[in-house]
Design a protein around this motif. Structure first.
Motif, short mmCIF file in Angstrom:
data_model
loop_
_atom_site.label_atom_id
_atom_site.label_comp_id
_atom_site.label_asym_id
_atom_site.label_seq_id
_atom_site.Cartn_x
_atom_site.Cartn_y
_atom_site.Cartn_z
N GLU A 88 0.88 -1.12 0.10
CA GLU A 88 0.02 -0.13 0.26
C GLU A 88 0.78 1.29 -0.02
N ARG A 89 2.33 0.52 0.49
CA ARG A 89 3.04 2.14 0.77
C ARG A 89 2.87 3.07 -0.92
N PHE B 201 10.33 7.31 -3.52
CA PHE B 201 10.45 6.70 -1.94
C PHE B 201 12.31 6.86 -1.77
N ARG C 226 10.55 9.60 0.98
CA ARG C 226 10.51 8.80 2.04
C ARG C 226 11.50 8.39 2.33
N GLU D 128 12.39 4.50 2.30
CA GLU D 128 11.30 3.70 2.93
C GLU D 128 10.94 2.81 1.55
N GLY D 129 11.18 1.75 1.20
CA GLY D 129 10.15 1.16 0.01
C GLY D 129 11.27 1.00 -0.91
#
Ligand code: AMP
Ligand code: MG
Length: 499
Positions: free
Chosen positions: A22-23, A194, A198, A201-202
């Motif tokens: 879901e990210r 990402f 982020r 992350e991911g």
């Protein structure tokens, strides 16, 4: 996350990107429109995809391509990304007016994203209406299909549907939805979200996914880290793609990092245009006031976009920052040479030369200068050389379309002498000019005519032109109007993306 290839050859939807977590995307339900009406349908592409229905005979299909019905097994999502827009980092963009219906698996097992563009607001619309005006949808349909026929890696158009609703930009305009098909819509901007927004992350999951989907069988060291394979693969894609654009006089218009696909296909035909007369500074986009994305800047801009990608990937390239930097830099530094070699190959083919040798530099430069100072039509000048070389000038429509001025005639004499020194199969080199120098391109004034006629409810003219654009390298009866440059009063100097 394991990337799964479809187990069966039965065409249908898969959702590997949604499975990534879901990210990366948000499920999304489409917004119905009041009165869908078909503008264009691409049966040839539908056949290739193994698409099971068509909106001409099937009203449910038409409704689905307008976002009013959900296709069997479609699980619509909107994906998140970031991007540098005109050099400024925007930490969150995303599919603000595009909805991914799913990944379509073709009968031969190929995987294509199927997107509706303009099908209503998503969680990433940032206050926008999620809609698209009919004009840009018609432009994208026509030009992306022309690009495909010209042989350029590109996203495709399966359908264009009028919504029956108005969208408000500077004025009220009719709305439309494009069904876009691409190997994927993963962008440099997706990686940026990402890596930069982020903080990493991911990122590893995403890079592994992209490599499995697009670079699993690419050349290069199969043992290299996925981030290295990705950067190398994208470097090759970008160099090849931009060289092809340059060779055809295509100006993309908005080469932000969110419009640079990792799979190396052309995407986002908002303010694009093919140049008519040659002008290295050609730039048409109404929002590109500095000419950042002008024709002659495109190779450098894609190099810049590649460097942004490299920066994002550094933490995955090596544990040592210094070593990572070195590896990434060495890949990014390969781009100029790669681009140059692709571009020289195009030029050699277009000029009917076996190869461009160092000793040809002055000849090539003079041709370039003649195109510029004489403001020659880029496409027809190359086609004139083609017909000349093949002794076919008088049997083609060219004499009615193009008059070679004295400086070009003088240059052509030197060029003919040089061609006598071609090594290899001279006949093949000469015949090959027909395969790289189109007669028909989607000229801007005709794109405008297509938009105007479609907006006025006449779909026939636009369809006839789309059909003609499918065979760009050959002459057909009655080609004069499709092939001629614009008259002064027809010239389009600005294009609009309809955002
Ligand atoms: P583009 O200029 O088409 O590449 O779009 C840049 C960004 O703006 C992307 O994130 C788009 O999804 C978003 N965007 C463009 N037009 C709209 C719109 N009408 N409504 C919502 N988002 C939009
Ligand atoms: Mg875009």
């Amino acid at each position: 996350m394991e990337f799964r290839e479809a187990a069966t050859a039965a065409p249908g939807f898969d959702h590997s990107y949604a499975r990534l977590g879901e990210r990366f995307s948000t499920p999304h339900s489409l917004d119905p429109v009041s009165e869908p009406r078909l503008i264009f349908w691409n049966q040839q592409l539908a056949d290739y995809l193994g698409w099971p229905a068509d909106p001409i005979s099937d009203p449910v299909q038409l409704a689905a391509l307008a976002g009013n019905e959900r296709l069997t097994d479609s699980q619509p999502i909107a994906t998140v990304y970031a991007g540098h827009q005109f050099g400024q980092f925007n930490p969150q963009l995303g599919d603000g007016r595009a909805t991914l219906l799913g990944e379509w698996i073709t009968p031969t097992g190929q995987r294509f994203d199927i997107q509706l563009k303009g099908a209503g607001p998503t969680p990433y619309s940032r206050g926008g209406d999620g809609r698209a005006p009919m004009g840009p949808v018609v432009r994208e349909y026509v030009v992306s299909e022309a690009m495909a026929a010209l042989g350029v890696p590109t996203s495709r158009a399966l359908a264009a549907v009028a919504t029956g609703e108005r969208v408000f930009r500077n004025r009220a305009e009719p709305g439309a939805i494009l069904t876009r098909v691409a190997s994927s819509h993963l962008r440099v901007g997706t990686i940026q979200f990402f890596a930069m927004t982020r903080g990493g992350e991911g990122l590893k999951d995403l890079v592994d996914y992209v490599v499995a989907r697009h670079f699993a069988t690419s050349d290069g060291d199969a043992d290299a880290k996925p981030a290295v394979r990705l950067l190398e693969g994208v470097c090759q894609h970008f160099a090849r793609l931009v060289a092809h654009w340059q060779a055809l006089g295509f100006v993309h218009g908005v080469l932000n990092t969110d419009n640079a696909l990792l799979c190396g296909e052309t995407i986002d035909f908002g303010p694009c245009a093919f140049m008519d007369h040659f002008d290295p500074q050609a730039s048409f986009s109404s929002i590109d006031r500095q000419g950042r994305y002008a024709w002659h800047n495109q190779p450098g801009i894609m190099h810049w976009n590649l460097a942004v990608l490299a920066e994002c990937l550094l933490p995955l390239i090596d544990d040592s920052a210094e070593a990572g930097q070195q590896i990434a830099q060495s890949i990014v530094d390969r781009y100029p040479l790669l681009f140059h070699s692709h571009h020289q190959n195009w030029l050699a083919s277009k000029l009917g030369l076996d190869h461009i040798h160092d000793s040809d530099a002055a000849l090539v430069q003079t041709f370039h200068d003649t195109l510029t100072t004489e403001k020659l039509d880029f496409t027809l000048a190359f086609r004139w050389l083609t017909e000349q070389a093949n002794g076919n000038l008088e049997h083609s429509p060219l004499p009615e379309l193009f008059t070679a001025p004295a400086p070009l005639q003088a240059w052509a004499a030197q060029w003919s002498d040089r061609r006598k020194h071609n090594t290899g199969d001279q006949k093949l080199v000469t015949a090959n000019m027909y395969r790289v120098n189109p007669a028909i391109i989607p000229r801007n004034h005709l794109v405008q005519r297509a938009i105007d006629t479609v907006e006025s409810g006449n779909l026939e003219w636009g369809q006839a032109w789309v059909d003609r654009l499918a065979s760009p390298y050959e002459w057909r009866d009655g080609d004069e109007d499709w092939a001629r440059p614009p008259h002064d009063e027809e010239r389009v100097t600005q294009t609009f993306c309809g955002t």
